[in-house]
Design a protein around this motif. Structure first.
Motif, mmCIF file in Angstrom:
data_model
loop_
_atom_site.group_PDB
_atom_site.id
_atom_site.type_symbol
_atom_site.label_atom_id
_atom_site.label_comp_id
_atom_site.label_asym_id
_atom_site.label_seq_id
_atom_site.Cartn_x
_atom_site.Cartn_y
_atom_site.Cartn_z
ATOM 1 N N ALA A 1 -2.317 -2.339 -3.627
ATOM 2 C CA ALA A 1 -3.664 -1.893 -3.228
ATOM 3 C C ALA A 1 -4.060 -0.602 -3.932
ATOM 4 O O ALA A 1 -3.251 0.316 -4.074
ATOM 5 C CB ALA A 1 -3.705 -1.711 -1.722
ATOM 6 N N GLU A 2 -5.313 -0.584 -4.382
ATOM 7 C CA GLU A 2 -5.879 0.664 -4.897
ATOM 8 C C GLU A 2 -6.931 1.193 -3.943
ATOM 9 O O GLU A 2 -7.207 2.388 -3.894
ATOM 10 C CB GLU A 2 -6.463 0.427 -6.302
ATOM 11 C CG GLU A 2 -5.369 0.440 -7.379
ATOM 12 C CD GLU A 2 -5.655 -0.469 -8.565
ATOM 13 O OE1 GLU A 2 -6.833 -0.771 -8.812
ATOM 14 O OE2 GLU A 2 -4.688 -0.884 -9.222
ATOM 15 N N LEU A 3 -7.525 0.278 -3.179
ATOM 16 C CA LEU A 3 -8.523 0.676 -2.184
ATOM 17 C C LEU A 3 -8.451 -0.272 -0.990
ATOM 18 O O LEU A 3 -8.450 -1.500 -1.174
ATOM 19 C CB LEU A 3 -9.924 0.589 -2.807
ATOM 20 C CG LEU A 3 -11.033 1.188 -1.945
ATOM 21 C CD1 LEU A 3 -11.084 2.703 -2.126
ATOM 22 C CD2 LEU A 3 -12.369 0.568 -2.318
ATOM 23 N N VAL A 4 -8.330 0.283 0.211
ATOM 24 C CA VAL A 4 -8.340 -0.554 1.413
ATOM 25 C C VAL A 4 -9.541 -0.139 2.249
ATOM 26 O O VAL A 4 -9.646 1.011 2.664
ATOM 27 C CB VAL A 4 -7.045 -0.379 2.239
ATOM 28 C CG1 VAL A 4 -7.154 -1.120 3.572
ATOM 29 C CG2 VAL A 4 -5.834 -0.879 1.457
ATOM 30 N N ALA B 1 0.840 -1.204 0.000
ATOM 31 C CA ALA B 1 0.000 0.000 0.000
ATOM 32 C C ALA B 1 0.870 1.248 0.000
ATOM 33 O O ALA B 1 1.726 1.430 0.869
ATOM 34 C CB ALA B 1 -0.924 -0.010 1.218
ATOM 35 N N VAL C 1 -9.590 -5.518 0.256
ATOM 36 C CA VAL C 1 -8.576 -4.802 -0.520
ATOM 37 C C VAL C 1 -8.817 -5.018 -2.003
ATOM 38 O O VAL C 1 -8.935 -6.166 -2.462
ATOM 39 C CB VAL C 1 -7.149 -5.302 -0.178
ATOM 40 C CG1 VAL C 1 -6.107 -4.467 -0.913
ATOM 41 C CG2 VAL C 1 -6.899 -5.241 1.328
ATOM 42 N N SER D 1 -7.184 4.542 6.813
ATOM 43 C CA SER D 1 -7.313 3.096 6.584
ATOM 44 C C SER D 1 -6.034 2.375 6.989
ATOM 45 O O SER D 1 -6.079 1.335 7.646
ATOM 46 C CB SER D 1 -7.573 2.800 5.108
ATOM 47 O OG SER D 1 -8.811 3.309 4.733
ATOM 48 N N LEU D 2 -4.898 2.931 6.599
ATOM 49 C CA LEU D 2 -3.629 2.268 6.917
ATOM 50 C C LEU D 2 -3.409 2.208 8.424
ATOM 51 O O LEU D 2 -2.903 1.221 8.951
ATOM 52 C CB LEU D 2 -2.461 2.976 6.229
ATOM 53 C CG LEU D 2 -2.358 2.693 4.736
ATOM 54 C CD1 LEU D 2 -1.178 3.441 4.128
ATOM 55 C CD2 LEU D 2 -2.216 1.189 4.481
ATOM 56 N N GLY E 1 -7.195 -4.217 -5.780
ATOM 57 C CA GLY E 1 -5.917 -3.802 -6.323
ATOM 58 C C GLY E 1 -5.499 -4.650 -7.494
ATOM 59 O O GLY E 1 -6.280 -5.451 -8.016
ATOM 60 N N SER F 1 -1.705 6.806 -2.319
ATOM 61 C CA SER F 1 -2.986 6.436 -2.928
ATOM 62 C C SER F 1 -3.982 5.838 -1.944
ATOM 63 O O SER F 1 -5.159 5.736 -2.232
ATOM 64 C CB SER F 1 -2.760 5.488 -4.107
ATOM 65 O OG SER F 1 -1.923 4.430 -3.721
ATOM 66 N N ILE F 2 -3.514 5.398 -0.777
ATOM 67 C CA ILE F 2 -4.412 4.798 0.219
ATOM 68 C C ILE F 2 -4.533 5.753 1.405
ATOM 69 O O ILE F 2 -3.535 6.304 1.862
ATOM 70 C CB ILE F 2 -3.851 3.441 0.712
ATOM 71 C CG1 ILE F 2 -3.627 2.483 -0.458
ATOM 72 C CG2 ILE F 2 -4.755 2.812 1.762
ATOM 73 C CD1 ILE F 2 -4.862 2.088 -1.219
ATOM 74 N N SER F 3 -5.752 5.924 1.907
ATOM 75 C CA SER F 3 -5.952 6.921 2.963
ATOM 76 C C SER F 3 -5.162 6.563 4.223
ATOM 77 O O SER F 3 -5.040 5.380 4.588
ATOM 78 C CB SER F 3 -7.436 7.050 3.296
ATOM 79 O OG SER F 3 -7.818 6.052 4.208
#
Ligand code: ATP
Ligand code: MG
Ligand code: MG
Ligand code: MG
Length: 480
Positions: free
Chosen positions: A91-94, A52, A73, A61-62, A75, A56-58
């Motif tokens: 990952a594109e979205l978590v 990640a 996830v 979230s991380l 991606g 690109s990942i908030s």
């Protein structure tokens, strides 16, 4: 895009495809430029790497993706840069499906003791070890059905509540509808058990054998695979109060046919696990080796877990009689130097697990089929041998386990069976239904019982039987 299991990601080529995975975080390593999340979804021992990029990942979230949290996830699968896995997921979205407060979540990425994990049996399924154990358990259960189906045996469901206590020998749990805190009393002031199971005294089954015999005298070859219950009030590493037993019962089989079937069956299910659970067994092999290293040198087993399994599959079991075994034990240096807790002095005594394990682990160094036990220490239904002293029993003994199977050729001769029951004060009138199978169209028949958890113990190398069933029932453990 729909959910893909980690097992599929490992086995098929998904490079450059967009996928969604869902699972639980095992570990997370982060630095300024990148976070690596090891995700497990239960399908495999492998924790899949999620990469990640904080750009690109908030950040939120991380931050929440801590050990134990559940994630979705999305991606792209790419070829892995590092050693180990072939591919990883960028990952594109978590999305956080469920948080796991790091202050409170009991499973942290360190090694927990099995004792500790037993206290949190509801969560231990999320560890590598227990994931592996329960996947292997599943494979063994599946192999049991596969084997018998291929042989033309029929799966019979025998009752769990029963008025017969098989050979319960005082180890049965009673079934009652009574409110134990508020017992009804009769006129004499004694407890009125009248409302037990619709006015019958019943217990939980200790074995499906007797009903299995009834079925075999019509379907010829059957097996049961169900829960059995014994009020074992001792804390051993081999006994549970609730365990699963596999009990084949076959018309037209004599004692030797029974032994041959048992040996073939045990080898088959172990081979099935070896072929179908490679990754899990490799993991468990390393785990078992680490555990061995904590033991004293002379107590360590000579073979590793996988070597032990292959050895059992590739070699004939040792067959011998009880009388021969007693000779070996009695004359062993171990017995002479009084190293057994229970010394063997005479023919006729029951073997303790220390004797069984001596025969298997020290003397023969292979599984043993022990037969022809003294009739005085075996159940009423076993077929009496010509010598008048022994019965056609067989126990199968495994390294590290001791008794794993108990079985026999059954007494099919009405008169001999009835006499034996009377000798042992077993009410023959109450068991008219059992004796009917000898009265009408009797035939030689045989069967055995495999304690399923003991087999899972053997194959997974787990030292304690509590660690091979998801929710063990032992003194003091009844909730989860
Ligand atoms: P043991 O001598 O170990 O107490 P047993 O002779 O009482 O076993 P059997 O009545 O022969 O057991 O039952 C058949 C098989 O069921 C055993 O060979 C064993 O594999 C398994 N088994 C028996 N009791 C238990 C238990 N309490 N928990 C788990 N498995 C058991
Ligand atoms: Mg027992
Ligand atoms: Mg026994
Ligand atoms: Mg037994």
């Amino acid at each position: 895009n729909k959910r893909v299991k980690i097992k599929e990601l490992l086995e098929k080529d998904f490079i450059d495809q967009d996928v969604t995975v869902m699972g639980w975080v095992r570990t997370k390593r982060s630095n300024k430029n990148v976070s690596f999340i090891a995700l497990n979804d239960g399908s495999s021992i492998t924790n899949y790497q999620i990469v990640a990029d904080p750009n690109s990942i908030s950040e939120e979230s991380l931050k929440r993706a801590t050990t134990g949290a559940c994630l979705k996830v999305k991606g792209r699968v790419v070829t892995s840069q590092g050693a180990g896995q072939q591919s990883e997921l960028v990952a594109e979205l978590v999305e956080i499906l469920g948080d796991a407060d790091p202050e409170k979540y009991p499973l942290q990425p360190k090694k927990h003791s099995l004792e500790f994990l037993r206290e949190i049996a509801h969560l231990r399924i999320r560890t590598n070890t227990f994931g592996a154990v329960f996947r292997v358990r599943h494979a063994l259960a599946f192999a049991v059905h596969k084997y018998f189906n291929e042989k033309g045996f029929f799966y019979i469901h025998t009752p769990i509540i029963t008025a017969s206590d098989a050979e319960g020998a005082g180890e049965t749990f009673k079934v009652t509808t009574l409110d134990l805190k508020n017992l009804p009393l009769n006129e004499e002031g004694k407890i009125d058990f009248g409302s037990d199971f619709f006015e019958r005294e019943t217990n939980l089954t200790v074995s499906g054998q007797l009903e299995g015999e009834l079925a075999a005298m019509g379907l010829a070859e059957i097996y049961t695979f169900g829960p059995t219950f014994r009020a074992e009030n001792s804390n051993t590493t081999r006994h549970l109060a609730e365990f699963w037993m596999i009990e084949p019962e076959m018309a037209f089989y004599d004692a030797e046919d029974n032994q041959n079937l048992a040996e073939d069956f045990l080898k088959y299910i172990i081979s099935y696990a070896l072929e179908n659970c490679k990754d899990d067994l490799e993991f468990l092999d390393k785990r078992a080796a680490e555990e061995e290293n904590t033991k004293k040198a002379d107590q360590r087993s000579e073979l590793g877990l996988l070597e032990r399994l292959r050895f059992v599959v590739d070699n004939d079991f040792q067959r011998l009689t009880y009388t021969e075994a007693i000779d070996i034990l009695k004359n062993s240096n171990h017995n002479k130097k009084k190293k057994f807790q229970y010394l063997i002095e005479e023919w006729g005594v029951d073997l303790q697990s220390e004797h069984e394990r001596y025969l298997v682990e020290k003397h023969f160094k292979k599984p043993v089929i022990l037969m022809d036990y003294p009739k005085g220490i075996k159940a009423f239904y076993m077929r009496q041998n010509e010598d008048g002293k022994t019965v056609a029993a067989m126990d199968i003994l495994f390294p590290g386990i001791g008794e794993i199977v108990g079985g026999s050729q059954r007494e099919e001769r009405l008169e001999i069976l009835t006499n034996r029951m009377q000798e042992m004060a077993i009410p023959t009138e109450e068991m008219w239904w059992y004796l009917d199978t000898r009265r009408f169209g009797t035939t030689p028949h045989s069967g055995f019982g495999l304690g399923f958890e003991r087999m899972v113990q053997f194959v997974t190398g787990m030292g304690n039987i509590r660690d091979v069933i998801a929710f063990p029932r032992t003194p003091g453990h009844a909730e989860f």
